[in-house]
Design an enzyme around this catalytic site. Structure first.
Site, PDB file in Angstrom:
ATOM      1  N   ASP A 194       4.357   0.379  12.039  1.00  0.00           N
ATOM      2  CA  ASP A 194       3.114  -0.183  11.493  1.00  0.00           C
ATOM      3  C   ASP A 194       2.900  -1.629  11.922  1.00  0.00           C
ATOM      4  OD1 ASP A 194       3.297   1.563   8.286  1.00  0.00           O
ATOM      5  OD2 ASP A 194       2.801   2.229  10.314  1.00  0.00           O
ATOM      6  N   ARG A 213      -8.783  -0.072   4.384  1.00  0.00           N
ATOM      7  CA  ARG A 213      -7.868   0.911   3.793  1.00  0.00           C
ATOM      8  C   ARG A 213      -6.546   0.249   3.431  1.00  0.00           C
ATOM      9  NH1 ARG A 213      -7.167   6.420   6.759  1.00  0.00           N
ATOM     10  NH2 ARG A 213      -5.755   6.482   4.990  1.00  0.00           N
ATOM     11  N   ILE A 258       7.699   6.628  17.145  1.00  0.00           N
ATOM     12  CA  ILE A 258       7.438   7.366  15.905  1.00  0.00           C
ATOM     13  C   ILE A 258       6.213   8.267  16.035  1.00  0.00           C
ATOM     14  CG2 ILE A 258       6.981   7.180  13.433  1.00  0.00           C
ATOM     15  CD1 ILE A 258       9.717   6.072  14.081  1.00  0.00           C
ATOM     16  N   CYS A 295      -5.081  13.351  12.601  1.00  0.00           N
ATOM     17  CA  CYS A 295      -5.125  11.907  12.317  1.00  0.00           C
ATOM     18  C   CYS A 295      -5.191  11.198  13.669  1.00  0.00           C
ATOM     19  CB  CYS A 295      -3.866  11.518  11.555  1.00  0.00           C
ATOM     20  SG  CYS A 295      -3.649   9.744  11.444  1.00  0.00           S
ATOM     21  N   ARG A 327       0.918  14.474  12.999  1.00  0.00           N
ATOM     22  CA  ARG A 327       1.409  14.189  11.645  1.00  0.00           C
ATOM     23  C   ARG A 327       1.468  15.437  10.769  1.00  0.00           C
ATOM     24  NH1 ARG A 327      -1.188   8.703   9.457  1.00  0.00           N
ATOM     25  NH2 ARG A 327       0.692   8.727   8.154  1.00  0.00           N
ATOM     26  N   LYS A 344       0.844  -1.206   0.000  1.00  0.00           N
ATOM     27  CA  LYS A 344       0.000   0.000   0.000  1.00  0.00           C
ATOM     28  C   LYS A 344       0.875   1.250   0.000  1.00  0.00           C
ATOM     29  CE  LYS A 344      -1.713   1.575   4.027  1.00  0.00           C
ATOM     30  NZ  LYS A 344      -1.405   2.988   4.355  1.00  0.00           N
ATOM     31  N   ASN A 345       1.865   1.260   0.898  1.00  0.00           N
ATOM     32  CA  ASN A 345       2.641   2.490   1.071  1.00  0.00           C
ATOM     33  C   ASN A 345       3.651   2.738  -0.037  1.00  0.00           C
ATOM     34  OD1 ASN A 345       1.113   2.964   3.265  1.00  0.00           O
ATOM     35  ND2 ASN A 345       2.659   2.388   4.777  1.00  0.00           N
ATOM     36  N   ARG A 405      -4.272  10.867   4.040  1.00  0.00           N
ATOM     37  CA  ARG A 405      -3.177  11.827   4.167  1.00  0.00           C
ATOM     38  C   ARG A 405      -2.155  11.681   3.054  1.00  0.00           C
ATOM     39  NH1 ARG A 405      -2.882  13.737   8.641  1.00  0.00           N
ATOM     40  NH2 ARG A 405      -0.680  14.217   8.473  1.00  0.00           N
ATOM     41  N   ASP A 437       5.267  19.830   7.876  1.00  0.00           N
ATOM     42  CA  ASP A 437       6.206  20.963   7.832  1.00  0.00           C
ATOM     43  C   ASP A 437       7.521  20.619   7.142  1.00  0.00           C
ATOM     44  OD1 ASP A 437       6.467  19.254  10.134  1.00  0.00           O
ATOM     45  OD2 ASP A 437       7.950  20.658  10.924  1.00  0.00           O
ATOM     46  N   LEU A 438       7.993  19.395   7.301  1.00  0.00           N
ATOM     47  CA  LEU A 438       9.283  19.044   6.694  1.00  0.00           C
ATOM     48  C   LEU A 438       9.159  18.829   5.187  1.00  0.00           C
ATOM     49  CD1 LEU A 438      10.679  16.689   9.493  1.00  0.00           C
ATOM     50  CD2 LEU A 438      10.932  19.168   9.216  1.00  0.00           C
TER      51      LEU A 438
HETATM   52  C1  EPZ Z   1       4.310   6.798   6.312  1.00  0.00           C
HETATM   53  O1  EPZ Z   1       3.553   7.853   6.875  1.00  0.00           O
HETATM   54  C2  EPZ Z   1       3.349   5.619   6.195  1.00  0.00           C
HETATM   55  N1  EPZ Z   1       2.237   5.976   5.313  1.00  0.00           N
HETATM   56  C3  EPZ Z   1       2.806   5.254   7.578  1.00  0.00           C
HETATM   57  O2  EPZ Z   1       1.980   4.101   7.433  1.00  0.00           O
HETATM   58  C4  EPZ Z   1       3.987   4.902   8.477  1.00  0.00           C
HETATM   59  O3  EPZ Z   1       3.513   4.628   9.781  1.00  0.00           O
HETATM   60  C5  EPZ Z   1       4.974   6.085   8.527  1.00  0.00           C
HETATM   61  O4  EPZ Z   1       5.394   6.426   7.177  1.00  0.00           O
HETATM   62  C6  EPZ Z   1       6.218   5.767   9.347  1.00  0.00           C
HETATM   63  O5  EPZ Z   1       6.864   4.653   8.796  1.00  0.00           O
HETATM   64  C7  EPZ Z   1       2.434   5.954   3.965  1.00  0.00           C
HETATM   65  O6  EPZ Z   1       3.533   5.667   3.487  1.00  0.00           O
HETATM   66  C8  EPZ Z   1       1.262   6.303   3.120  1.00  0.00           C
HETATM   67  P1  EPZ Z   1       6.461  10.072   8.467  1.00  0.00           P
HETATM   68  P2  EPZ Z   1       4.197   9.349   6.904  1.00  0.00           P
HETATM   69  O7  EPZ Z   1       6.434  11.331   7.686  1.00  0.00           O
HETATM   70  O8  EPZ Z   1       5.031   9.562   5.715  1.00  0.00           O
HETATM   71  C9  EPZ Z   1       6.694  13.341  11.901  1.00  0.00           C
HETATM   72  C10 EPZ Z   1       0.103   2.749   7.741  1.00  0.00           C
HETATM   73  O9  EPZ Z   1      -0.399   2.240   8.742  1.00  0.00           O
HETATM   74  N2  EPZ Z   1       6.701  14.321  10.801  1.00  0.00           N
HETATM   75  O10 EPZ Z   1       7.611   9.132   8.299  1.00  0.00           O
HETATM   76  O11 EPZ Z   1       3.086  10.294   7.185  1.00  0.00           O
HETATM   77  C11 EPZ Z   1       5.370  12.618  12.019  1.00  0.00           C
HETATM   78  O12 EPZ Z   1       4.463  13.358  12.811  1.00  0.00           O
HETATM   79  C12 EPZ Z   1       0.596   4.186   7.786  1.00  0.00           C
HETATM   80  O13 EPZ Z   1       0.258   2.181   6.632  1.00  0.00           O
HETATM   81  C13 EPZ Z   1       6.885  15.681  11.085  1.00  0.00           C
HETATM   82  O14 EPZ Z   1       7.036  16.059  12.241  1.00  0.00           O
HETATM   83  O15 EPZ Z   1       5.115   9.250   8.203  1.00  0.00           O
HETATM   84  C14 EPZ Z   1       5.757  11.318  12.679  1.00  0.00           C
HETATM   85  O16 EPZ Z   1       5.838  11.508  14.079  1.00  0.00           O
HETATM   86  C15 EPZ Z   1       0.353   4.829   9.148  1.00  0.00           C
HETATM   87  N3  EPZ Z   1       6.886  16.586  10.074  1.00  0.00           N
HETATM   88  C16 EPZ Z   1       7.163  11.046  12.130  1.00  0.00           C
HETATM   89  O17 EPZ Z   1       7.641  12.301  11.620  1.00  0.00           O
HETATM   90  C17 EPZ Z   1       6.729  16.201   8.763  1.00  0.00           C
HETATM   91  O18 EPZ Z   1       6.757  17.077   7.867  1.00  0.00           O
HETATM   92  C18 EPZ Z   1       7.196  10.032  10.996  1.00  0.00           C
HETATM   93  O19 EPZ Z   1       6.259  10.444  10.016  1.00  0.00           O
HETATM   94  C19 EPZ Z   1       6.547  14.823   8.485  1.00  0.00           C
HETATM   95  C20 EPZ Z   1       6.538  13.903   9.517  1.00  0.00           C
END
Ligand code: EPZ
Length: 427
Positions: free
Chosen positions: A307, A399, A329, A117, A122, A22-23, A93, A125-126
């Protein structure tokens, strides 16, 4: 709303074909926006989330053809709208992943901020800071990200302050068409990013460092079409491995790769589960040993995947001894705990950690899914709990898992999907 009914107690035995990730699919599909030539993706899982991404791309004017059950042909030659509206983004998202490709190819994008969420704030900003480093002007108003670039994006060096999968994906897709070299440091190393990078290279992108924390991209003027097969879903693989372990069964997982879940396999083996790899299949055998509690701490890849945290917790509820589960995380990813407690689990949460003490028996109960992976942990618990378990709000499950109950039925599980009635709509 549909719900799933299970009667626990059967040790799973059989074979499970793993679907595409999916991801990975949710990042590969928006990559079609980077070219006006067709992108053909095979092994695409049939999920609510991939259907939502299709609807979003279609809304923009992308032609999305379904060649067969798991093959999409996406063509962005006719894109006329570079807006990702709130009503679609709030459903998923990952819609924010159209931002990088849109601004790189069209010089503009209006993408709704994802909003809150269940598992955490989530923020994105980055994502935005990485794009600004490449010369994108970002303005936030009325709940939307308004991104604009006067000319071509320019290559830049950007170090992510923290590892972000989506942020790395947006920056990578923006950099491939930028003018000059981009270096992304502290980039996420998840296999889904390597899969996206391989697809982009097949489209003509120049990327070095895939699989490492430093990505070096030499921008090109344009990309061409390509064909790409989505890599296997490592989280589905881990989820079914836990299904075999929690029921003390023996299951063979096919169409997958063991190297995608080394950390999960290592922890399963330490818990007493026998995991072997034979000609591309993963055999998970929990028929011989009692299972022991094993601690986990979730980390970015190659660490233990966040996950898989909820699924691991369900398993630890049935193991001998205690296990400490630390979620590093996301700030709110223990919503499965109250539901597992309803099934007789012994779990205590102390801020980012949960101490789980194995119990002789989980007891079936009506429970409610709160997010995608929490819902899979409740199904896993229902597979082993004494008596009947019903899991409500399983739209969360749909989903991220393709035909979950069919795949479990094929291994002998007592599971069925009950169509919801109007009266339950408010549930
Ligand atoms: C991806 O989400 C996955 N989703 C998530 O899977 C997965 O849990 C996550 O990566 C971590 O591995 C998809 O790929 C569609 P992150 P993502 O940006 O990209 C913080 C599932 O169950 N952060 O790596 O949104 C954030 O809040 C889903 O399949 C910022 O602070 O995750 C989090 O604490 C759930 N600022 C951490 O980083 C930003 O700009 C990791 O988030 C971006 C993220």
């Amino acid at each position: 709303m549909d719900k799933i009914r299970l009667v626990g107690g059967t040790a799973l035995r059989g074979e499970v074909p793993i679907s595409g990730a999916k991801n990975a699919a949710l990042a590969l599909m928006p990559a079609c926006l980077l070219t006006d030539a067709p992108l053909r993706l095979s092994n695409v899982p049939r999920l609510a989330d991939t259907r939502t991404m299709t609807a979003l791309l279609d809304h923009m004017g992308v032609q999305v053809g379904q060649e067969d059950a798991s093959t999409l042909v996406l063509n962005a030659a006719g894109v006329k709208d570079t807006t990702a509206p709130y009503d679609l983004v709030r459903q998923m998202r990952a819609s924010v992943l159209v931002l990088g490709p849109l601004v790189a190819r069209y010089g503009q994008a209006r993408v709704s901020l994802p909003g809150g969420c269940a598992i955490g704030a989530r923020p994105v900003d980055l994502h935005l800071r990485a794009l600004e480093a490449m010369g994108v002007e970002i303005e936030l108003n009325e709940g939307y990200i308004n991104a604009r670039s006067a000319g071509r994006l320019r290559g830049a060096r950007f170090a992510f302050p923290k590892v972000t999968v989506g942020g790395t994906e947006n920056a990578l897709m923006a950099a491939v068409l930028a003018d000059g070299e981009t270096v992304l440091e502290n980039a996420a190393r998840e296999p889904e990013i390597e899969d996206l990078g391989q697809c982009l290279k097949a489209m003509g992108a120049k990327i070095e460092g895939l699989g490492t924390g430093t990505l070096v991209i030499e921008g090109v003027e344009r990309l061409h079409g390509a064909e790409h097969s989505v890599l296997p879903d490592r989280i589905e693989t881990g989820t079914f491995a836990v299904a075999a372990a929690i029921t003390r069964g023996r299951v063979t997982l096919t169409n997958t790769r063991a190297d995608l879940i080394d950390s999960v396999i290592d922890h399963l083996r330490r818990a007493g589960v026998e995991v072997t790899v034979s000609d591309g299949a993963l055999v998970v055998d929990a028929t011989r040993n009692d299972l022991q509690g094993v601690d986990i701490q979730t980390e970015p890849f190659p660490g233990f995947p966040t996950d898989m945290q909820a699924q691991w917790m369900a398993l630890m509820c049935t193991a001998d001894g205690a296990s400490l589960i630390t979620e590093s995380i996301f700030e709110n990813r223990f919503m499965h705990v109250p539901e597992l407690l309803r099934m007789g689990a012994n779990i205590n949460v102390h801020s980012a950690s949960a101490i789980v003490r194995g119990v002789p028996k989980l007891l079936g109960a009506p429970v409610m899914a709160t997010d995608l992976r929490a819902s899979s942990s409740l199904v896993l618990a229902g597979l082993v709990a004494k008596g009947e378990t019903t899991v409500r709000r399983i739209y969360h499950l749909d989903r991220g898992y393709e035909r979950l109950e069919e795949k479990l039925l094929a291994c002998g599980a007592h599971i069925e999907r009950l169509a919801g009635t109007g009266a339950e709509a408010a549930e």
